[in-house]
Write a protein that holds these residues in place. Structure first.
Motif, PDB file in Angstrom:
ATOM      1  N   ILE A  12      71.922  54.556  61.560  1.00 12.39           N
ATOM      2  CA  ILE A  12      71.340  55.159  60.364  1.00 12.39           C
ATOM      3  C   ILE A  12      71.611  56.667  60.347  1.00 12.39           C
ATOM      4  O   ILE A  12      71.678  57.303  61.397  1.00 12.39           O
ATOM      5  N   LYS A  13      71.749  57.221  59.150  1.00 10.15           N
ATOM      6  CA  LYS A  13      71.892  58.670  59.025  1.00 10.15           C
ATOM      7  C   LYS A  13      70.685  59.355  59.656  1.00 10.15           C
ATOM      8  O   LYS A  13      69.568  58.841  59.599  1.00 10.15           O
ATOM      9  N   PHE A  20      64.988  54.160  54.948  1.00 13.75           N
ATOM     10  CA  PHE A  20      65.810  52.980  54.688  1.00 13.75           C
ATOM     11  C   PHE A  20      64.940  51.727  54.679  1.00 13.75           C
ATOM     12  O   PHE A  20      64.973  50.937  53.729  1.00 13.75           O
ATOM     13  N   ILE A  21      64.132  51.558  55.727  1.00 18.02           N
ATOM     14  CA  ILE A  21      63.270  50.383  55.833  1.00 18.02           C
ATOM     15  C   ILE A  21      62.305  50.316  54.653  1.00 18.02           C
ATOM     16  O   ILE A  21      62.132  49.257  54.039  1.00 18.02           O
ATOM     17  N   GLU A  22      61.707  51.432  54.313  1.00 17.54           N
ATOM     18  CA  GLU A  22      60.742  51.460  53.210  1.00 17.54           C
ATOM     19  C   GLU A  22      61.400  51.100  51.878  1.00 17.54           C
ATOM     20  O   GLU A  22      60.828  50.359  51.083  1.00 17.54           O
ATOM     21  N   GLU A  23      62.590  51.619  51.630  1.00 16.08           N
ATOM     22  CA  GLU A  23      63.257  51.294  50.359  1.00 16.08           C
ATOM     23  C   GLU A  23      63.620  49.818  50.289  1.00 16.08           C
ATOM     24  O   GLU A  23      63.469  49.187  49.242  1.00 16.08           O
ATOM     25  N   GLU A  48      63.908  52.041  70.432  1.00 19.19           N
ATOM     26  CA  GLU A  48      63.052  53.128  70.903  1.00 19.19           C
ATOM     27  C   GLU A  48      63.876  54.279  71.477  1.00 19.19           C
ATOM     28  O   GLU A  48      63.518  55.449  71.341  1.00 19.19           O
ATOM     29  N   ALA A  49      65.004  53.968  72.100  1.00 15.56           N
ATOM     30  CA  ALA A  49      65.833  54.999  72.740  1.00 15.56           C
ATOM     31  C   ALA A  49      66.605  55.840  71.729  1.00 15.56           C
ATOM     32  O   ALA A  49      66.966  56.978  72.015  1.00 15.56           O
ATOM     33  N   ASP A  50      66.852  55.285  70.536  1.00 12.88           N
ATOM     34  CA  ASP A  50      67.634  56.003  69.525  1.00 12.88           C
ATOM     35  C   ASP A  50      66.978  55.807  68.160  1.00 12.88           C
ATOM     36  O   ASP A  50      67.088  54.732  67.559  1.00 12.88           O
ATOM     37  N   PRO A  51      66.297  56.833  67.637  1.00  9.92           N
ATOM     38  CA  PRO A  51      65.585  56.696  66.364  1.00  9.92           C
ATOM     39  C   PRO A  51      66.501  56.547  65.149  1.00  9.92           C
ATOM     40  O   PRO A  51      66.019  56.379  64.034  1.00  9.92           O
ATOM     41  N   ASN A  52      67.805  56.575  65.373  1.00 11.95           N
ATOM     42  CA  ASN A  52      68.753  56.390  64.274  1.00 11.95           C
ATOM     43  C   ASN A  52      69.462  55.045  64.356  1.00 11.95           C
ATOM     44  O   ASN A  52      70.441  54.813  63.659  1.00 11.95           O
ATOM     45  N   LYS A  53      68.938  54.142  65.192  1.00 11.32           N
ATOM     46  CA  LYS A  53      69.478  52.786  65.290  1.00 11.32           C
ATOM     47  C   LYS A  53      68.440  51.789  64.822  1.00 11.32           C
ATOM     48  O   LYS A  53      67.236  51.974  64.994  1.00 11.32           O
ATOM     49  N   ILE A  81      71.654  50.175  48.742  1.00  8.33           N
ATOM     50  CA  ILE A  81      70.672  50.886  49.558  1.00  8.33           C
ATOM     51  C   ILE A  81      71.300  51.274  50.890  1.00  8.33           C
ATOM     52  O   ILE A  81      71.160  52.406  51.360  1.00  8.33           O
ATOM     53  N   LYS A  82      72.019  50.335  51.511  1.00  6.18           N
ATOM     54  CA  LYS A  82      72.680  50.610  52.789  1.00  6.18           C
ATOM     55  C   LYS A  82      73.641  51.790  52.691  1.00  6.18           C
ATOM     56  O   LYS A  82      73.710  52.624  53.589  1.00  6.18           O
ATOM     57  N   GLU A  83      74.374  51.874  51.595  1.00  4.28           N
ATOM     58  CA  GLU A  83      75.342  52.963  51.421  1.00  4.28           C
ATOM     59  C   GLU A  83      74.665  54.332  51.455  1.00  4.28           C
ATOM     60  O   GLU A  83      75.267  55.308  51.877  1.00  4.28           O
ATOM     61  N   LYS A  84      73.404  54.406  51.042  1.00  2.00           N
ATOM     62  CA  LYS A  84      72.676  55.676  51.046  1.00  2.00           C
ATOM     63  C   LYS A  84      72.228  56.089  52.443  1.00  2.00           C
ATOM     64  O   LYS A  84      72.107  57.276  52.717  1.00  2.00           O
ATOM     65  N   TYR A  85      71.965  55.112  53.319  1.00  2.00           N
ATOM     66  CA  TYR A  85      71.299  55.405  54.585  1.00  2.00           C
ATOM     67  C   TYR A  85      72.090  55.075  55.856  1.00  2.00           C
ATOM     68  O   TYR A  85      71.772  55.602  56.914  1.00  2.00           O
ATOM     69  N   VAL A  86      73.075  54.201  55.780  1.00  2.00           N
ATOM     70  CA  VAL A  86      73.736  53.685  56.986  1.00  2.00           C
ATOM     71  C   VAL A  86      75.129  54.290  57.148  1.00  2.00           C
ATOM     72  O   VAL A  86      75.943  54.246  56.223  1.00  2.00           O
ATOM     73  N   ASN A  87      75.381  54.833  58.359  1.00  2.00           N
ATOM     74  CA  ASN A  87      76.703  55.381  58.679  1.00  2.00           C
ATOM     75  C   ASN A  87      77.668  54.336  59.217  1.00  2.00           C
ATOM     76  O   ASN A  87      78.867  54.391  58.948  1.00  2.00           O
ATOM     77  N   ASP A  88      77.154  53.396  60.021  1.00  2.00           N
ATOM     78  CA  ASP A  88      78.026  52.445  60.698  1.00  2.00           C
ATOM     79  C   ASP A  88      77.265  51.146  60.948  1.00  2.00           C
ATOM     80  O   ASP A  88      76.047  51.162  61.130  1.00  2.00           O
ATOM     81  N   THR A  89      78.000  50.040  60.972  1.00  2.00           N
ATOM     82  CA  THR A  89      77.418  48.731  61.211  1.00  2.00           C
ATOM     83  C   THR A  89      78.261  47.982  62.234  1.00  2.00           C
ATOM     84  O   THR A  89      79.481  47.953  62.126  1.00  2.00           O
ATOM     85  N   ASP A  90      77.592  47.376  63.229  1.00  2.00           N
ATOM     86  CA  ASP A  90      78.256  46.548  64.226  1.00  2.00           C
ATOM     87  C   ASP A  90      77.617  45.164  64.177  1.00  2.00           C
ATOM     88  O   ASP A  90      76.381  45.054  64.193  1.00  2.00           O
TER      89      ASP A  90
END
Length: 97
Positions: A12-13, A20-23, A48-53, A81-90
């Motif tokens: 996540i950005k 993201f979750i709220e939207e 928990e280790a990465d607040p952007n994951k 919605i994903k396009e606004k908030y997500v940088n990468d997806t695996d």
């Protein structure tokens, strides 16, 4: 037909995970996904280790069900919605027999 589980990790950005979750929640998409044919589960887990994951675990009765789900109007909205908030997806896939 075998069911399967997708482990989808979103990067996540910076600082946008909760927004993201709220939207997604406020859009009503989760409720629509639960009504998709072949749906088993669709759950988010926080890293928990990465607040952007963010980890999404989604389970489907078959590949055909999941492909049909991806063509729905609510998934087109989810993509926006994903396009606004997500940088990468695996994505990792596990087949259930």
């Amino acid at each position: 037909m075998d069911g399967f589980i997708l482990f989808v990790t979103y990067k996540i950005k910076m600082g946008m995970r909760e927004k993201f979750i709220e939207e997604v929640k406020s859009s009503g998409i989760f409720e629509k996904i639960k009504n998709d044919d072949g749906f088993v589960r669709y759950e988010y887990y926080l890293c928990e280790a990465d607040p952007n994951k963010l980890l999404l675990i989604e389970e489907w009765k078959s590949e055909e069900h999941q492909k049909s789900h991806m063509r729905t109007d609510h998934m087109k909205k989810y993509k926006l919605i994903k396009e606004k908030y997500v940088n990468d997806t695996d994505v990792k896939r596990v087949t259930i027999q």
